[in-house]
Design an enzyme around this catalytic site. Structure first.
Site, PDB file in Angstrom:
ATOM      1  N   LYS A  35       0.844  -1.209   0.000  1.00 38.01           N
ATOM      2  CA  LYS A  35       0.000   0.000   0.000  1.00 38.01           C
ATOM      3  C   LYS A  35       0.877   1.257   0.000  1.00 38.01           C
ATOM      4  O   LYS A  35       2.097   1.168   0.226  1.00 38.01           O
ATOM      5  CB  LYS A  35      -0.891  -0.012   1.238  1.00 38.01           C
ATOM      6  CG  LYS A  35      -0.100  -0.029   2.542  1.00 38.01           C
ATOM      7  CD  LYS A  35      -0.955  -0.439   3.730  1.00 38.01           C
ATOM      8  CE  LYS A  35      -0.101  -0.503   4.978  1.00 38.01           C
ATOM      9  NZ  LYS A  35      -0.865  -1.019   6.132  1.00 38.01           N
ATOM     10  N   ARG A 133     -10.407  -0.534  15.401  1.00 37.96           N
ATOM     11  CA  ARG A 133     -10.260   0.230  14.161  1.00 37.96           C
ATOM     12  C   ARG A 133     -11.152  -0.479  13.148  1.00 37.96           C
ATOM     13  O   ARG A 133     -12.354  -0.428  13.283  1.00 37.96           O
ATOM     14  CB  ARG A 133      -8.775   0.292  13.749  1.00 37.96           C
ATOM     15  CG  ARG A 133      -8.472   1.405  12.782  1.00 37.96           C
ATOM     16  CD  ARG A 133      -6.994   1.492  12.423  1.00 37.96           C
ATOM     17  NE  ARG A 133      -6.534   0.329  11.663  1.00 37.96           N
ATOM     18  CZ  ARG A 133      -5.314   0.230  11.106  1.00 37.96           C
ATOM     19  NH1 ARG A 133      -4.430   1.210  11.248  1.00 37.96           N
ATOM     20  NH2 ARG A 133      -4.968  -0.842  10.423  1.00 37.96           N
ATOM     21  N   HIS A 165      -6.028  -7.635  12.864  1.00 36.46           N
ATOM     22  CA  HIS A 165      -4.812  -6.804  12.872  1.00 36.46           C
ATOM     23  C   HIS A 165      -4.443  -6.434  14.306  1.00 36.46           C
ATOM     24  O   HIS A 165      -5.318  -6.116  15.111  1.00 36.46           O
ATOM     25  CB  HIS A 165      -5.076  -5.545  12.045  1.00 36.46           C
ATOM     26  CG  HIS A 165      -3.848  -4.774  11.674  1.00 36.46           C
ATOM     27  ND1 HIS A 165      -2.782  -5.327  11.013  1.00 36.46           N
ATOM     28  CD2 HIS A 165      -3.528  -3.471  11.876  1.00 36.46           C
ATOM     29  CE1 HIS A 165      -1.848  -4.393  10.815  1.00 36.46           C
ATOM     30  NE2 HIS A 165      -2.268  -3.261  11.336  1.00 36.46           N
ATOM     31  N   ARG A 221       1.637 -10.914   7.199  1.00 33.18           N
ATOM     32  CA  ARG A 221       1.479  -9.753   6.313  1.00 33.18           C
ATOM     33  C   ARG A 221       2.574  -8.716   6.566  1.00 33.18           C
ATOM     34  O   ARG A 221       2.316  -7.653   7.136  1.00 33.18           O
ATOM     35  CB  ARG A 221       0.103  -9.107   6.545  1.00 33.18           C
ATOM     36  CG  ARG A 221      -1.106 -10.003   6.309  1.00 33.18           C
ATOM     37  CD  ARG A 221      -2.400  -9.197   6.334  1.00 33.18           C
ATOM     38  NE  ARG A 221      -2.548  -8.406   7.547  1.00 33.18           N
ATOM     39  CZ  ARG A 221      -3.200  -8.796   8.647  1.00 33.18           C
ATOM     40  NH1 ARG A 221      -3.806  -9.961   8.675  1.00 33.18           N
ATOM     41  NH2 ARG A 221      -3.255  -8.008   9.699  1.00 33.18           N
ATOM     42  N   TYR A 264      15.528  30.267   6.709  1.00 27.02           N
ATOM     43  CA  TYR A 264      14.358  30.958   7.270  1.00 27.02           C
ATOM     44  C   TYR A 264      14.405  31.038   8.792  1.00 27.02           C
ATOM     45  O   TYR A 264      14.680  30.036   9.457  1.00 27.02           O
ATOM     46  CB  TYR A 264      13.077  30.203   6.915  1.00 27.02           C
ATOM     47  CG  TYR A 264      12.621  30.354   5.489  1.00 27.02           C
ATOM     48  CD1 TYR A 264      12.444  31.595   4.901  1.00 27.02           C
ATOM     49  CD2 TYR A 264      12.325  29.219   4.741  1.00 27.02           C
ATOM     50  CE1 TYR A 264      11.998  31.701   3.589  1.00 27.02           C
ATOM     51  CE2 TYR A 264      11.872  29.308   3.433  1.00 27.02           C
ATOM     52  CZ  TYR A 264      11.714  30.571   2.864  1.00 27.02           C
ATOM     53  OH  TYR A 264      11.263  30.664   1.579  1.00 27.02           O
ATOM     54  N   CYS A 311      13.748  23.915   4.310  1.00 25.11           N
ATOM     55  CA  CYS A 311      12.771  24.656   3.500  1.00 25.11           C
ATOM     56  C   CYS A 311      12.024  23.667   2.594  1.00 25.11           C
ATOM     57  O   CYS A 311      12.246  22.466   2.654  1.00 25.11           O
ATOM     58  CB  CYS A 311      13.480  25.698   2.654  1.00 25.11           C
ATOM     59  SG  CYS A 311      14.639  26.733   3.579  1.00 25.11           S
ATOM     60  N   ASP A 313      12.288  23.190  -0.602  1.00 29.58           N
ATOM     61  CA  ASP A 313      13.075  22.596  -1.685  1.00 29.58           C
ATOM     62  C   ASP A 313      14.557  22.484  -1.370  1.00 29.58           C
ATOM     63  O   ASP A 313      15.325  22.021  -2.211  1.00 29.58           O
ATOM     64  CB  ASP A 313      12.947  23.464  -2.945  1.00 29.58           C
ATOM     65  CG  ASP A 313      11.520  23.865  -3.187  1.00 29.58           C
ATOM     66  OD1 ASP A 313      10.699  22.965  -3.416  1.00 29.58           O
ATOM     67  OD2 ASP A 313      11.203  25.068  -3.093  1.00 29.58           O
TER      68      ASP A 313
HETATM   69  C1  LIG Z   1      -0.098  -2.014   6.648  1.00 31.11           C
HETATM   70  C2  LIG Z   1      -0.665  -3.295   7.084  1.00 31.11           C
HETATM   71  C3  LIG Z   1       0.163  -4.346   7.492  1.00 31.11           C
HETATM   72  C4  LIG Z   1       1.655  -4.221   7.585  1.00 31.11           C
HETATM   73  O1  LIG Z   1       2.054  -3.585   8.767  1.00 31.11           O
HETATM   74  P1  LIG Z   1       3.616  -3.446   9.084  1.00 31.11           P
HETATM   75  O2  LIG Z   1       3.679  -2.972  10.468  1.00 31.11           O
HETATM   76  O3  LIG Z   1       4.138  -2.444   8.102  1.00 31.11           O
HETATM   77  O4  LIG Z   1       4.188  -4.795   8.869  1.00 31.11           O
HETATM   78  C5  LIG Z   1      -0.425  -5.561   7.786  1.00 31.11           C
HETATM   79  N1  LIG Z   1      -1.759  -5.721   7.726  1.00 31.11           N
HETATM   80  C6  LIG Z   1      -2.592  -4.724   7.359  1.00 31.11           C
HETATM   81  C7  LIG Z   1      -4.040  -4.975   7.316  1.00 31.11           C
HETATM   82  C8  LIG Z   1      -2.081  -3.477   7.032  1.00 31.11           C
HETATM   83  O5  LIG Z   1      -2.905  -2.502   6.670  1.00 31.11           O
END
Ligand SMILES: *Cc1c(COP(=O)(O)O)cnc(C)c1O
Length: 371
Positions: A35, A133, A165, A221, A264, A311, A313
């Site tokens: 992602k 969540r 998760h 994951r 700045y 800054c 850039d």
């Molecule tokens: C982003 C994400 C992960 C990966 O998390 P990390 O901490 O980067 O390994 C795993 N599962 C889901 C659903 C996520 O959105």
């Protein structure tokens, strides 16, 4: 023509890191999370490398990200984790994308899309096991499972997976970790008793894949670990290699008098007559603005600290009596091989996590790849 700053991504490191994670996870399958444009590294190239390295699944947050992978010809299974109301589920169904489903209203939208296309939608039921969540709560889970089984019997969906998760896997001793494992186990048992036959059950992000063998189930994951950054910096990372190196080129070197204010706000003042160099990268490129006076980079073989405000850039470094040539390469962060800071170090200096350092790299910074 490109700007002087670039992000070099070593695809061999991506392949290596998938192997490290799978090894640590006892050979479980891996869903590489790509992602946010592959955590800033470039989703399509990273996805291909991760699959070469032994990942068998890909994961993204949004359907649009999955469709980008499909458009690039990637036909591996892909799970979309975040599914808002009204997304183009019909296209996702036709493209064979898996949807993370944690609510019955979403299931209804996906069933409608499946019926409209005459295809079966692939879904993975998401349980909220304690992160509060996404996903169905313990109270909502039985209804979601029942509705999904009904839709499966009608041919509208195939229940491919069950997942959840972690909130605190980067602190493996956090009491919520045990609780989430137990709640997930109960959610899986309830679904299987009701008749769900999932191909995959999964709970572990990178930190859990590396540190929680009891949370493996069928696949893990890994997100941040795929890119070689340590998900739990207080713990060993098992030999991950950071895949990204960000470099720029000195734009200008000049002599400044003692007592001059720099950049700045004049937040840095030269303590004596000195050489200063201008680095043409700023917060638009992903150099955090709160790196002002604290971030380090490697320039001329030495660590230097940003002098004054970062800054949009550009920023300035103070070289003392050393000099640098205009056009000379400097290393902002990388794996650390040459003495440059790592993304983890940049994160610590600026009060964030390595995820944010790589993910918010600017859109105008070209990503260049080495095999
Ligand atoms: C982003 C994400 C992960 C990966 O998390 P990390 O901490 O980067 O390994 C795993 N599962 C889901 C659903 C996520 O959105």
């Amino acid at each position: 023509m490109t700007i002087p700053t670039r992000a070099q991504v070593e695809l061999a490191a991506i392949r290596h890191n998938v192997g490290v994670v799978r090894g640590a996870a006892g050979g479980a399958e891996a869903m590489a999370m790509v992602k946010a444009d592959g955590y800033g590294h470039g989703a399509v190239r990273v996805a291909r490398a991760a699959l070469e390295g032994g990942a068998s699944w890909l994961g993204v947050a949004f359907l649009a990200e999955a469709l980008t992978l499909r458009a690039a010809g990637i036909d591996a299974p892909i799970m979309v984790a975040v599914c808002p109301s009204g997304d183009d589920y019909g296209t996702g169904v036709v493209q064979g994308v898996d949807f993370g489903v944690g609510a019955t209203w979403l299931l209804r939208e996906i069933v409608a899309a499946a019926e409209a296309t005459g295809r079966t939608a692939r879904i993975q039921l998401a349980a909220d096991t304690g992160m509060t969540r996404g996903g169905a709560t313990v109270e909502q889970w039985p209804d979601l499972v029942e509705a999904a089984l009904k839709a499966e019997a009608a041919g509208a969906v195939e229940i491919v997976g069950l997942w959840s998760h972690f909130a605190c896997a980067d602190e493996p001793d956090h009491p919520s970790v045990r609780r989430q494992i137990r709640v997930f186990k109960e959610a899986v048992e309830l679904a299987e008793r009701a008749g769900v036959r999932p191909q995959v059950r999964h709970l572990s992000n990178s930190a859990a894949a590396l540190h929680l063998p009891e949370a493996r189930w069928d696949l893990v994951r890994p997100g941040i670990a795929t890119y070689g950054l340590n998900p739990a910096p207080a713990l060993p990372d098992g030999g991950l290699r950071p895949a990204m190196t960000v470099t720029s080129k000195v734009a200008l070197v000049k002599r400044a008098a003692a007592g001059e204010g720099v950049s700045y706000g004049h937040l840095y003042t030269t303590s004596r007559e000195t050489n200063v160099a201008l680095i043409p990268a700023g917060y638009a490129d992903g150099v955090p603005r709160n790196g002002t006076n604290v971030l380090e980079l490697l320039a001329g073989g030495k660590r230097r600290t940003v002098a004054g405000r970062v800054c949009m850039d550009q920023f300035v470094i103070d070289l003392g009596d050393d000099s640098l040539a205009e056009g000379e390469e400097v290393v902002l962060f990388g794996p650390g091989d040459r003495g440059e800071p790592t993304a983890q170090e940049w994160a610590e200096r600026t009060g964030t996590i390595s995820y944010e350092i790589v993910t918010r790299l600017g859109g105008r910074v070209p990503r260049v790849y080495s095999e």
